[in-house]
Design a protein around this motif. Structure first.
Motif, mmCIF file in Angstrom:
data_model
loop_
_atom_site.group_PDB
_atom_site.id
_atom_site.type_symbol
_atom_site.label_atom_id
_atom_site.label_comp_id
_atom_site.label_asym_id
_atom_site.label_seq_id
_atom_site.Cartn_x
_atom_site.Cartn_y
_atom_site.Cartn_z
ATOM 1 N N TRP A 217 -19.149 12.377 1.139
ATOM 2 C CA TRP A 217 -18.859 11.187 0.340
ATOM 3 C C TRP A 217 -19.201 11.436 -1.125
ATOM 4 C CZ3 TRP A 217 -16.088 7.699 2.853
ATOM 5 C CH2 TRP A 217 -16.194 7.658 4.250
ATOM 6 N N GLU A 218 -18.418 10.832 -2.002
ATOM 7 C CA GLU A 218 -18.543 11.085 -3.429
ATOM 8 C C GLU A 218 -18.275 9.808 -4.220
ATOM 9 O OE1 GLU A 218 -19.738 12.280 -6.120
ATOM 10 O OE2 GLU A 218 -19.214 14.351 -5.600
ATOM 11 N N ARG A 219 -18.675 9.821 -5.493
ATOM 12 C CA ARG A 219 -18.352 8.738 -6.420
ATOM 13 C C ARG A 219 -16.839 8.668 -6.612
ATOM 14 N NH1 ARG A 219 -22.470 9.074 -11.372
ATOM 15 N NH2 ARG A 219 -20.551 8.607 -12.491
ATOM 16 N N ALA A 220 -16.343 7.451 -6.781
ATOM 17 C CA ALA A 220 -14.898 7.295 -6.993
ATOM 18 C C ALA A 220 -14.447 7.964 -8.281
ATOM 19 C CB ALA A 220 -14.531 5.818 -7.004
ATOM 20 N N ASP A 221 -15.242 7.843 -9.356
ATOM 21 C CA ASP A 221 -14.795 8.398 -10.628
ATOM 22 C C ASP A 221 -14.724 9.912 -10.599
ATOM 23 O OD1 ASP A 221 -17.550 8.803 -10.598
ATOM 24 O OD2 ASP A 221 -17.847 8.254 -12.695
ATOM 25 N N ALA B 200 -22.160 7.716 -4.457
ATOM 26 C CA ALA B 200 -21.280 6.571 -4.255
ATOM 27 C C ALA B 200 -21.024 5.836 -5.561
ATOM 28 C CB ALA B 200 -21.914 5.619 -3.234
ATOM 29 N N THR B 201 -20.096 4.896 -5.479
ATOM 30 C CA THR B 201 -19.789 3.985 -6.586
ATOM 31 C C THR B 201 -20.256 2.590 -6.212
ATOM 32 O OG1 THR B 201 -17.897 5.243 -7.408
ATOM 33 C CG2 THR B 201 -17.913 2.884 -7.875
ATOM 34 N N PHE B 202 -20.992 1.946 -7.136
ATOM 35 C CA PHE B 202 -21.510 0.599 -6.919
ATOM 36 C C PHE B 202 -20.741 -0.368 -7.818
ATOM 37 C CE2 PHE B 202 -24.710 3.243 -5.150
ATOM 38 C CZ PHE B 202 -25.480 2.489 -4.283
ATOM 39 N N PHE B 203 -19.752 -1.063 -7.232
ATOM 40 C CA PHE B 203 -19.005 -2.087 -7.958
ATOM 41 C C PHE B 203 -19.880 -3.342 -8.000
ATOM 42 C CE2 PHE B 203 -15.542 0.577 -6.207
ATOM 43 C CZ PHE B 203 -14.837 0.836 -7.377
ATOM 44 N N ARG C 18 -13.692 15.464 0.046
ATOM 45 C CA ARG C 18 -14.565 14.399 -0.449
ATOM 46 C C ARG C 18 -13.851 13.058 -0.336
ATOM 47 N NH1 ARG C 18 -15.976 15.852 -6.427
ATOM 48 N NH2 ARG C 18 -13.702 15.924 -6.466
ATOM 49 N N ASN C 19 -14.526 12.076 0.224
ATOM 50 C CA ASN C 19 -14.014 10.715 0.302
ATOM 51 C C ASN C 19 -14.875 9.800 -0.556
ATOM 52 O OD1 ASN C 19 -11.880 10.950 2.497
ATOM 53 N ND2 ASN C 19 -13.655 11.844 3.522
ATOM 54 N N ALA C 20 -14.317 8.687 -0.975
ATOM 55 C CA ALA C 20 -15.033 7.778 -1.872
ATOM 56 C C ALA C 20 -15.815 6.741 -1.072
ATOM 57 C CB ALA C 20 -14.057 7.075 -2.809
ATOM 58 N N MET C 21 -17.115 6.687 -1.328
ATOM 59 C CA MET C 21 -17.984 5.664 -0.755
ATOM 60 C C MET C 21 -18.230 4.619 -1.829
ATOM 61 S SD MET C 21 -19.819 4.262 1.603
ATOM 62 C CE MET C 21 -19.459 5.516 2.845
ATOM 63 N N SER C 22 -17.966 3.354 -1.515
ATOM 64 C CA SER C 22 -18.145 2.302 -2.520
ATOM 65 C C SER C 22 -18.905 1.127 -1.935
ATOM 66 C CB SER C 22 -16.799 1.843 -3.078
ATOM 67 O OG SER C 22 -15.982 1.258 -2.090
ATOM 68 N N VAL C 23 -19.699 0.494 -2.799
ATOM 69 C CA VAL C 23 -20.546 -0.629 -2.429
ATOM 70 C C VAL C 23 -20.234 -1.787 -3.368
ATOM 71 C CG1 VAL C 23 -22.915 -1.383 -2.002
ATOM 72 C CG2 VAL C 23 -22.339 1.059 -1.843
#
Length: 279
Positions: free
Chosen positions: A265-269, A52-55, A2-7
Protein backbone atom coordinates in the motif's frame (compact mmCIF):
# COMPACT_ATOMS: atom_id res chain seq x y z
CA UNK A 1 1.89 -3.60 -7.49
CA UNK A 2 1.45 -0.62 -5.19
CA UNK A 3 -2.18 0.14 -4.35
CA UNK A 4 -3.53 3.32 -2.77
CA UNK A 5 -4.65 3.18 0.86
CA UNK A 6 -6.83 6.13 1.84
CA UNK A 7 -8.48 7.25 5.07
CA UNK A 8 -11.37 9.74 5.20
CA UNK A 9 -10.71 11.59 8.45
CA UNK A 10 -13.99 12.74 9.98
CA UNK A 11 -15.61 12.24 13.36
CA UNK A 12 -18.48 9.88 14.14
CA UNK A 13 -21.02 12.73 14.18
CA UNK A 14 -19.96 14.17 10.80
CA UNK A 15 -20.94 11.29 8.56
CA UNK A 16 -23.51 11.59 5.80
CA UNK A 17 -25.74 8.96 7.42
CA UNK A 18 -26.45 11.31 10.34
CA UNK A 19 -26.53 14.66 8.56
CA UNK A 20 -30.31 15.00 8.97
CA UNK A 21 -30.34 14.20 12.71
CA UNK A 22 -27.17 15.92 13.99
CA UNK A 23 -26.95 19.66 13.34
CA UNK A 24 -23.59 21.17 12.46
CA UNK A 25 -24.02 23.81 15.15
CA UNK A 26 -24.06 20.96 17.71
CA UNK A 27 -20.74 19.46 16.59
CA UNK A 28 -18.52 21.45 19.02
CA UNK A 29 -20.56 20.16 21.98
CA UNK A 30 -20.25 16.48 21.06
CA UNK A 31 -17.53 14.10 22.23
CA UNK A 32 -14.73 14.14 19.67
CA UNK A 33 -13.11 10.76 19.04
CA UNK A 34 -11.42 11.45 15.70
CA UNK A 35 -7.97 12.17 17.10
CA UNK A 36 -7.74 9.00 19.20
CA UNK A 37 -9.20 6.87 16.40
CA UNK A 38 -6.82 8.28 13.79
CA UNK A 39 -3.88 7.69 16.13
CA UNK A 40 -4.97 4.03 16.27
CA UNK A 41 -4.94 3.97 12.47
CA UNK A 42 -1.45 5.51 12.43
CA UNK A 43 -0.26 2.79 14.83
CA UNK A 44 -1.77 0.08 12.62
CA UNK A 45 -0.04 1.52 9.56
CA UNK A 46 3.28 1.68 11.41
CA UNK A 47 2.85 -1.96 12.45
CA UNK A 48 2.20 -3.11 8.87
CA UNK A 49 4.61 -0.77 7.06
CA UNK A 50 1.78 0.98 5.25
CA UNK A 51 1.97 4.44 3.68
CA UNK A 52 -1.39 6.09 3.05
CA UNK A 53 -3.30 9.23 2.16
CA UNK A 54 -5.44 10.90 4.83
CA UNK A 55 -8.29 12.88 3.24
CA UNK A 56 -9.06 15.14 6.18
CA UNK A 57 -11.73 17.72 6.95
CA UNK A 58 -10.49 21.27 7.42
CA UNK A 59 -12.82 21.42 10.44
CA UNK A 60 -10.74 18.64 12.05
CA UNK A 61 -7.42 20.28 11.11
CA UNK A 62 -8.46 23.55 12.74
CA UNK A 63 -9.27 21.80 16.03
CA UNK A 64 -6.56 19.13 16.07
CA UNK A 65 -3.52 20.56 14.25
CA UNK A 66 -1.22 18.20 16.17
CA UNK A 67 -2.96 15.24 14.52
CA UNK A 68 -2.24 16.63 11.07
CA UNK A 69 1.42 17.11 11.99
CA UNK A 70 1.62 13.51 13.23
CA UNK A 71 0.15 12.24 9.95
CA UNK A 72 2.72 14.19 7.93
CA UNK A 73 5.64 13.32 10.20
CA UNK A 74 4.81 9.61 9.88
CA UNK A 75 5.36 9.90 6.12
CA UNK A 76 1.72 9.86 5.03
CA UNK A 77 0.02 12.24 2.62
CA UNK A 78 -2.20 14.98 4.02
CA UNK A 79 -5.05 15.61 1.57
CA UNK A 80 -8.36 17.47 1.67
CA UNK A 81 -11.87 16.20 2.41
CA UNK A 82 -13.38 19.69 2.20
CA UNK A 83 -14.20 21.87 5.18
CA UNK A 84 -17.14 20.30 7.03
CA UNK A 85 -18.47 17.39 4.98
CA UNK A 86 -20.98 19.25 2.83
CA UNK A 87 -21.73 17.43 -0.39
CA UNK A 88 -20.44 19.09 -3.53
CA UNK A 89 -23.82 19.30 -5.26
CA UNK A 90 -25.14 21.47 -2.40
CA UNK A 91 -22.70 24.25 -3.39
CA UNK A 92 -22.56 26.80 -6.16
CA UNK A 93 -19.19 26.82 -7.95
CA UNK A 94 -18.10 29.90 -5.99
CA UNK A 95 -19.12 28.32 -2.68
CA UNK A 96 -17.26 25.13 -3.55
CA UNK A 97 -14.12 27.06 -4.43
CA UNK A 98 -14.27 28.85 -1.08
CA UNK A 99 -14.81 25.55 0.77
CA UNK A 100 -11.85 23.75 -0.78
CA UNK A 101 -9.58 26.79 -0.45
CA UNK A 102 -10.44 27.14 3.24
CA UNK A 103 -9.85 23.44 3.91
CA UNK A 104 -6.57 23.39 2.01
CA UNK A 105 -5.25 26.39 3.91
CA UNK A 106 -6.10 24.86 7.29
CA UNK A 107 -4.48 21.54 6.39
CA UNK A 108 -1.32 23.14 5.04
CA UNK A 109 -1.02 25.40 8.08
CA UNK A 110 -1.43 22.46 10.46
CA UNK A 111 0.74 19.94 8.62
CA UNK A 112 3.39 22.17 7.13
CA UNK A 113 3.09 20.30 3.82
CA UNK A 114 1.53 21.06 0.43
CA UNK A 115 -1.96 19.63 -0.15
CA UNK A 116 -2.59 18.49 -3.72
CA UNK A 117 -5.26 15.78 -3.31
CA UNK A 118 -9.00 16.07 -2.66
CA UNK A 119 -11.88 13.72 -1.94
CA UNK A 120 -15.44 14.98 -1.96
CA UNK A 121 -17.56 14.11 1.08
CA UNK A 122 -19.73 11.09 0.26
CA UNK A 123 -18.12 10.85 -3.19
CA UNK A 124 -20.38 13.70 -4.25
CA UNK A 125 -18.76 14.75 -7.52
CA UNK A 126 -21.11 13.37 -10.13
CA UNK A 127 -23.03 14.31 -13.28
CA UNK A 128 -24.67 17.23 -11.42
CA UNK A 129 -21.36 19.00 -10.82
CA UNK A 130 -19.52 19.33 -14.16
CA UNK A 131 -17.78 22.46 -12.80
CA UNK A 132 -16.20 20.82 -9.73
CA UNK A 133 -13.05 19.54 -11.41
CA UNK A 134 -12.41 22.96 -12.94
CA UNK A 135 -12.56 24.55 -9.48
CA UNK A 136 -10.19 21.92 -8.08
CA UNK A 137 -7.67 22.46 -10.86
CA UNK A 138 -7.80 26.22 -10.47
CA UNK A 139 -7.26 26.00 -6.69
CA UNK A 140 -4.05 24.01 -7.09
CA UNK A 141 -5.16 20.41 -6.66
CA UNK A 142 -3.37 17.80 -8.76
CA UNK A 143 -5.84 14.98 -8.34
CA UNK A 144 -9.24 14.07 -6.95
CA UNK A 145 -10.64 10.77 -5.69
CA UNK A 146 -14.24 11.90 -5.49
CA UNK A 147 -16.19 9.63 -7.83
CA UNK A 148 -17.89 6.33 -7.03
CA UNK A 149 -18.82 4.60 -10.31
CA UNK A 150 -21.76 2.81 -8.67
CA UNK A 151 -25.49 3.12 -8.07
CA UNK A 152 -26.23 3.85 -4.41
CA UNK A 153 -28.99 5.63 -2.52
CA UNK A 154 -26.50 8.17 -1.06
CA UNK A 155 -24.01 8.66 -3.88
CA UNK A 156 -22.75 7.39 -7.20
CA UNK A 157 -21.97 8.24 -10.82
CA UNK A 158 -22.50 4.88 -12.55
CA UNK A 159 -21.55 6.19 -15.99
CA UNK A 160 -18.14 7.50 -14.87
CA UNK A 161 -15.00 5.64 -15.96
CA UNK A 162 -13.97 3.03 -13.37
CA UNK A 163 -10.27 3.91 -13.67
CA UNK A 164 -8.18 7.11 -13.37
CA UNK A 165 -9.08 9.66 -16.04
CA UNK A 166 -8.57 13.30 -16.98
CA UNK A 167 -11.94 15.06 -16.59
CA UNK A 168 -10.74 18.31 -18.21
CA UNK A 169 -9.36 18.74 -21.70
CA UNK A 170 -7.16 21.69 -20.70
CA UNK A 171 -5.78 20.40 -17.38
CA UNK A 172 -3.57 17.59 -16.07
CA UNK A 173 -5.91 17.06 -13.09
CA UNK A 174 -6.58 13.34 -12.53
CA UNK A 175 -9.80 11.90 -11.17
CA UNK A 176 -9.16 8.52 -9.51
CA UNK A 177 -12.49 6.81 -8.74
CA UNK A 178 -12.81 4.40 -5.88
CA UNK A 179 -12.17 0.79 -6.92
CA UNK A 180 -15.26 -1.41 -7.17
CA UNK A 181 -16.14 -5.09 -7.21
CA UNK A 182 -19.05 -6.82 -8.90
CA UNK A 183 -21.53 -8.42 -6.50
CA UNK A 184 -24.86 -9.96 -7.52
CA UNK A 185 -24.94 -8.03 -10.77
CA UNK A 186 -23.99 -4.62 -9.35
CA UNK A 187 -20.81 -2.70 -8.65
CA UNK A 188 -19.98 -2.02 -4.99
CA UNK A 189 -17.10 0.07 -3.59
CA UNK A 190 -13.96 -1.63 -2.30
CA UNK A 191 -13.86 -0.03 1.11
CA UNK A 192 -15.82 1.64 3.89
CA UNK A 193 -18.99 -0.05 5.03
CA UNK A 194 -18.96 -2.52 2.15
CA UNK A 195 -15.56 -3.85 3.27
CA UNK A 196 -16.68 -3.93 6.90
CA UNK A 197 -19.98 -5.71 6.23
CA UNK A 198 -19.15 -8.07 3.36
CA UNK A 199 -16.69 -10.98 3.13
CA UNK A 200 -13.10 -9.88 2.63
CA UNK A 201 -12.91 -11.99 -0.53
CA UNK A 202 -14.98 -9.38 -2.35
CA UNK A 203 -12.37 -6.69 -1.76
CA UNK A 204 -9.62 -9.16 -2.69
CA UNK A 205 -11.45 -9.76 -5.97
CA UNK A 206 -11.63 -6.03 -6.63
CA UNK A 207 -7.92 -5.53 -5.96
CA UNK A 208 -7.03 -8.53 -8.13
CA UNK A 209 -9.22 -7.28 -10.98
CA UNK A 210 -7.59 -3.86 -10.88
CA UNK A 211 -4.05 -5.24 -10.61
CA UNK A 212 -4.07 -8.33 -12.81
CA UNK A 213 -7.11 -7.70 -14.97
CA UNK A 214 -6.49 -4.03 -15.78
CA UNK A 215 -2.84 -3.60 -14.82
CA UNK A 216 -3.77 -0.70 -12.54
CA UNK A 217 -3.49 0.03 -8.81
CA UNK A 218 -6.61 -0.17 -6.67
CA UNK A 219 -7.95 2.68 -4.54
CA UNK A 220 -9.23 1.51 -1.13
CA UNK A 221 -10.76 3.68 1.61
CA UNK A 222 -12.13 3.59 5.14
CA UNK A 223 -12.82 5.93 8.09
CA UNK A 224 -11.20 6.09 11.55
CA UNK A 225 -14.61 5.81 13.24
CA UNK A 226 -15.00 2.36 11.65
CA UNK A 227 -12.55 0.85 14.16
CA UNK A 228 -14.31 2.47 17.14
CA UNK A 229 -16.89 0.05 18.53
CA UNK A 230 -17.35 2.24 21.63
CA UNK A 231 -18.57 5.36 19.84
CA UNK A 232 -21.87 6.94 20.94
CA UNK A 233 -25.09 5.67 19.40
CA UNK A 234 -27.25 8.20 17.56
CA UNK A 235 -30.97 8.20 18.30
CA UNK A 236 -33.40 9.25 15.60
CA UNK A 237 -31.41 8.07 12.57
CA UNK A 238 -33.08 5.78 10.06
CA UNK A 239 -32.76 2.06 10.74
CA UNK A 240 -30.82 1.53 7.50
CA UNK A 241 -28.34 4.24 8.47
CA UNK A 242 -27.82 2.77 11.93
CA UNK A 243 -27.26 -0.71 10.53
CA UNK A 244 -24.74 0.55 8.00
CA UNK A 245 -22.88 2.67 10.52
CA UNK A 246 -22.64 0.38 13.56
CA UNK A 247 -22.55 -3.17 12.17
CA UNK A 248 -19.28 -5.07 12.64
CA UNK A 249 -17.27 -2.14 14.02
CA UNK A 250 -15.49 -4.54 16.34
CA UNK A 251 -14.32 -6.70 13.42
CA UNK A 252 -12.98 -3.89 11.28
CA UNK A 253 -9.46 -3.53 12.69
CA UNK A 254 -8.69 -7.22 12.29
CA UNK A 255 -9.98 -7.24 8.71
CA UNK A 256 -7.88 -4.17 7.93
CA UNK A 257 -4.75 -5.72 9.41
CA UNK A 258 -5.16 -8.80 7.18
CA UNK A 259 -5.77 -6.66 4.09
CA UNK A 260 -2.77 -4.44 4.80
CA UNK A 261 -0.48 -7.46 5.10
CA UNK A 262 -1.69 -9.09 1.88
CA UNK A 263 -0.83 -6.18 -0.44
CA UNK A 264 1.63 -3.32 -0.85
CA UNK A 265 0.00 0.00 0.00
CA UNK A 266 1.16 3.50 -0.86
CA UNK A 267 0.17 7.17 -0.74
CA UNK A 268 -2.14 8.21 -3.56
CA UNK A 269 0.09 11.11 -4.60
CA UNK A 270 3.04 8.74 -5.05
CA UNK A 271 1.02 6.74 -7.58
CA UNK A 272 -0.80 9.57 -9.36
CA UNK A 273 2.22 10.79 -11.33
CA UNK A 274 2.71 7.40 -12.97
CA UNK A 275 -1.01 6.97 -13.57
CA UNK A 276 -1.21 10.41 -15.16
CA UNK A 277 0.76 9.09 -18.09
CA UNK A 278 -1.94 6.49 -18.72
CA UNK A 279 -5.15 8.44 -18.07
Amino acid sequence: MRNAMSVDVEDWFQVGAFETVIAREDWPRLESRVEANTDRVLALFAETGTRATFFTLGWVAERAPGLIRRIAEAGHEVASHGWDHRRVFTFTPDQFRADVARARAALEDAGGVAVTGYRAPSFSIDARTPWAHTELAETGHRYSSSVAPVRHDHYGWPDAPPHPFRPLADSDLIEWPITTARLLGRQVPAGGGFFRLLPGAITERAVAQANAGEGRPAMFYFHPWEIDAGQPRVAGAAMRSRLRHYARLGAMEGKLRRLLRRHRWERADAIVAAEAQRA
